[in-house]
Design a protein around this motif. Structure first.
Motif, PDB file in Angstrom:
ATOM      1  N   GLU A  30       0.827  -1.203   0.000  1.00 16.96           N
ATOM      2  CA  GLU A  30       0.000   0.000   0.000  1.00 16.96           C
ATOM      3  C   GLU A  30       0.864   1.258   0.000  1.00 16.96           C
ATOM      4  O   GLU A  30       1.820   1.363   0.766  1.00 16.96           O
ATOM      5  N   ARG A  31       0.511   2.183  -0.841  1.00 16.36           N
ATOM      6  CA  ARG A  31       1.090   3.517  -0.797  1.00 16.36           C
ATOM      7  C   ARG A  31      -0.022   4.507  -1.117  1.00 16.36           C
ATOM      8  O   ARG A  31      -0.606   4.466  -2.200  1.00 16.36           O
ATOM      9  N   VAL A  32      -0.327   5.370  -0.171  1.00 17.07           N
ATOM     10  CA  VAL A  32      -1.375   6.382  -0.333  1.00 17.07           C
ATOM     11  C   VAL A  32      -0.715   7.742  -0.162  1.00 17.07           C
ATOM     12  O   VAL A  32      -0.054   7.988   0.846  1.00 17.07           O
ATOM     13  N   GLU A  33      -0.891   8.608  -1.146  1.00 18.47           N
ATOM     14  CA  GLU A  33      -0.322   9.953  -1.064  1.00 18.47           C
ATOM     15  C   GLU A  33      -1.442  10.981  -1.101  1.00 18.47           C
ATOM     16  O   GLU A  33      -2.244  10.999  -2.033  1.00 18.47           O
ATOM     17  N   LEU A  34      -1.483  11.820  -0.089  1.00 17.87           N
ATOM     18  CA  LEU A  34      -2.485  12.866   0.021  1.00 17.87           C
ATOM     19  C   LEU A  34      -1.804  14.228  -0.083  1.00 17.87           C
ATOM     20  O   LEU A  34      -0.952  14.564   0.740  1.00 17.87           O
ATOM     21  N   SER A  35      -2.184  14.991  -1.102  1.00 17.30           N
ATOM     22  CA  SER A  35      -1.727  16.371  -1.171  1.00 17.30           C
ATOM     23  C   SER A  35      -2.464  17.201  -0.133  1.00 17.30           C
ATOM     24  O   SER A  35      -3.410  16.715   0.519  1.00 17.30           O
ATOM     25  N   GLY A  36      -2.066  18.456   0.028  1.00 19.83           N
ATOM     26  CA  GLY A  36      -2.765  19.312   0.966  1.00 19.83           C
ATOM     27  C   GLY A  36      -4.236  19.431   0.635  1.00 19.83           C
ATOM     28  O   GLY A  36      -5.094  19.371   1.525  1.00 19.83           O
ATOM     29  N   ARG A  37      -4.545  19.564  -0.636  1.00 24.62           N
ATOM     30  CA  ARG A  37      -5.944  19.690  -1.061  1.00 24.62           C
ATOM     31  C   ARG A  37      -6.725  18.409  -0.811  1.00 24.62           C
ATOM     32  O   ARG A  37      -7.876  18.440  -0.337  1.00 24.62           O
ATOM     33  N   VAL A  38      -6.120  17.262  -1.125  1.00 25.08           N
ATOM     34  CA  VAL A  38      -6.812  15.985  -0.943  1.00 25.08           C
ATOM     35  C   VAL A  38      -6.960  15.667   0.546  1.00 25.08           C
ATOM     36  O   VAL A  38      -8.012  15.171   0.990  1.00 25.08           O
ATOM     37  N   LEU A  39      -5.937  15.946   1.335  1.00 22.95           N
ATOM     38  CA  LEU A  39      -6.040  15.741   2.779  1.00 22.95           C
ATOM     39  C   LEU A  39      -7.164  16.593   3.350  1.00 22.95           C
ATOM     40  O   LEU A  39      -7.990  16.107   4.139  1.00 22.95           O
ATOM     41  N   ASP A  40      -7.220  17.854   2.944  1.00 19.24           N
ATOM     42  CA  ASP A  40      -8.293  18.727   3.409  1.00 19.24           C
ATOM     43  C   ASP A  40      -9.653  18.196   2.985  1.00 19.24           C
ATOM     44  O   ASP A  40     -10.631  18.287   3.731  1.00 19.24           O
ATOM     45  N   ASN A  41      -9.737  17.620   1.786  1.00 14.44           N
ATOM     46  CA  ASN A  41     -10.986  17.050   1.294  1.00 14.44           C
ATOM     47  C   ASN A  41     -11.458  15.907   2.189  1.00 14.44           C
ATOM     48  O   ASN A  41     -12.634  15.834   2.573  1.00 14.44           O
ATOM     49  N   TRP A  42     -10.546  15.002   2.522  1.00 12.64           N
ATOM     50  CA  TRP A  42     -10.885  13.891   3.417  1.00 12.64           C
ATOM     51  C   TRP A  42     -11.307  14.402   4.793  1.00 12.64           C
ATOM     52  O   TRP A  42     -12.274  13.909   5.388  1.00 12.64           O
ATOM     53  N   VAL A  43     -10.574  15.381   5.300  1.00 10.13           N
ATOM     54  CA  VAL A  43     -10.889  15.913   6.631  1.00 10.13           C
ATOM     55  C   VAL A  43     -12.243  16.619   6.619  1.00 10.13           C
ATOM     56  O   VAL A  43     -13.048  16.454   7.542  1.00 10.13           O
ATOM     57  N   ALA A  44     -12.528  17.385   5.570  1.00 10.78           N
ATOM     58  CA  ALA A  44     -13.815  18.071   5.471  1.00 10.78           C
ATOM     59  C   ALA A  44     -14.967  17.074   5.413  1.00 10.78           C
ATOM     60  O   ALA A  44     -15.987  17.239   6.106  1.00 10.78           O
ATOM     61  N   LYS A  45     -14.841  16.044   4.579  1.00  5.33           N
ATOM     62  CA  LYS A  45     -15.884  15.026   4.488  1.00  5.33           C
ATOM     63  C   LYS A  45     -16.117  14.354   5.846  1.00  5.33           C
ATOM     64  O   LYS A  45     -17.260  14.095   6.248  1.00  5.33           O
ATOM     65  N   THR A  46     -15.023  14.076   6.548  1.00  2.00           N
ATOM     66  CA  THR A  46     -15.134  13.406   7.845  1.00  2.00           C
ATOM     67  C   THR A  46     -15.763  14.327   8.882  1.00  2.00           C
ATOM     68  O   THR A  46     -16.606  13.900   9.685  1.00  2.00           O
ATOM     69  N   SER A  47     -15.387  15.607   8.873  1.00  2.00           N
ATOM     70  CA  SER A  47     -16.008  16.570   9.786  1.00  2.00           C
ATOM     71  C   SER A  47     -17.502  16.672   9.510  1.00  2.00           C
ATOM     72  O   SER A  47     -18.319  16.744  10.443  1.00  2.00           O
TER      73      SER A  47
END
Length: 237
Positions: A30-47
């Motif tokens: 497994e290798r998962v790479e999250l850019s700042g924008r993608v990380l923020d997207n995941w965090v926003a969806k989770t919030s």
């Protein structure tokens, strides 16, 4: 009123937003790479999942009964952005996120149990879940990419309860809790070992991001080779 977690997410999605901010190496290549924008997207969806579906609000406690993992980091950031308290010990909490959902917990000590499937490509929990348990992988993707809190979080509320240390407030999350991560070099590409535990991983990641850096998080079963360090351009391991 803004709190450091909100300011951090704003910085990650706006400054060099396409650059890697969190890279995960897990089992089974497994290798998962999250850019700042993608990380923020995941965090926003989770919030949004926590706030809109699970009725979480500032002060609600979320126990992270999870190993150090990129999804654990996302859940912590989402909870902090909402003004929640992240519980890393066995203290009481209204919600629990776990990779091993217990049928007894769903109707017992917690108002809500969130089952988190850890494989990177998991679109839902593999198999049946106890009644009332929320499937994180299946639910999170349907939520919005932008987060707006219903209630402004307060800086003096508890942000994280650790296993042995003090309770840190939202206002002191970066100056207190993240300070233990000791990442002071600007733009640092930091190797973080999941074997050190979730508390250490969260502190180190926050410290790296506070300095406009990035994190390479490595599962205990993945060997840290010279090739990995070179390929990821790690500047501190």
């Amino acid at each position: 009123m803004s709190i450091p977690a909100i300011e951090l997410m704003t910085a990650l999605r706006s400054g060099q937003s396409t650059s890697p901010r969190l890279t995960w190496y897990g089992p089974d290549a497994e290798r998962v790479e999250l850019s700042g924008r993608v990380l923020d997207n995941w965090v926003a969806k989770t919030s949004n999942l926590l706030q809109d579906e699970l009725d979480a609000e500032p002060g609600t406690r979320l126990r992270l009964d999870l190993p150090a993992h990129w999804k654990s980091v996302v859940l912590a950031l989402a909870a902090w952005q909402l003004g929640m308290e992240v519980v890393l010990d066995a203290a009481e909490a209204e919600l629990i996120a776990t990779a091993e959902p217990d049928p007894a917990a769903a109707g017992g000590a917690f108002e809500t149990v969130v089952a988190v499937a850890l494989p990177a490509l998991a679109m839902r929990w593999p198999g049946e879940l106890p009644s009332g348990v929320v499937d994180y992988a299946a639910e999170v993707r349907s939520h919005g990419d932008f987060f707006m809190p219903h209630v402004d979080p307060e800086p003096d509320r508890p942000a994280v309860r650790t296993a042995a240390g003090p309770v840190h407030t939202h206002g002191g999350l970066l100056a207190g809790f993240a300070a233990a991560g000791q990442a002071s070099e600007a733009g640092l590409r930091l190797l973080v070992r999941a074997a050190d535990g979730l508390e250490t991983v969260l502190a180190q990641a926050l410290a790296a991001w506070q300095g406009d850096g990035s994190v390479v998080l490595v599962h205990p079963d993945v060997p840290v080779t010279e090739r990995l360090l070179s390929d990821e351009r790690v500047s501190r391991s």
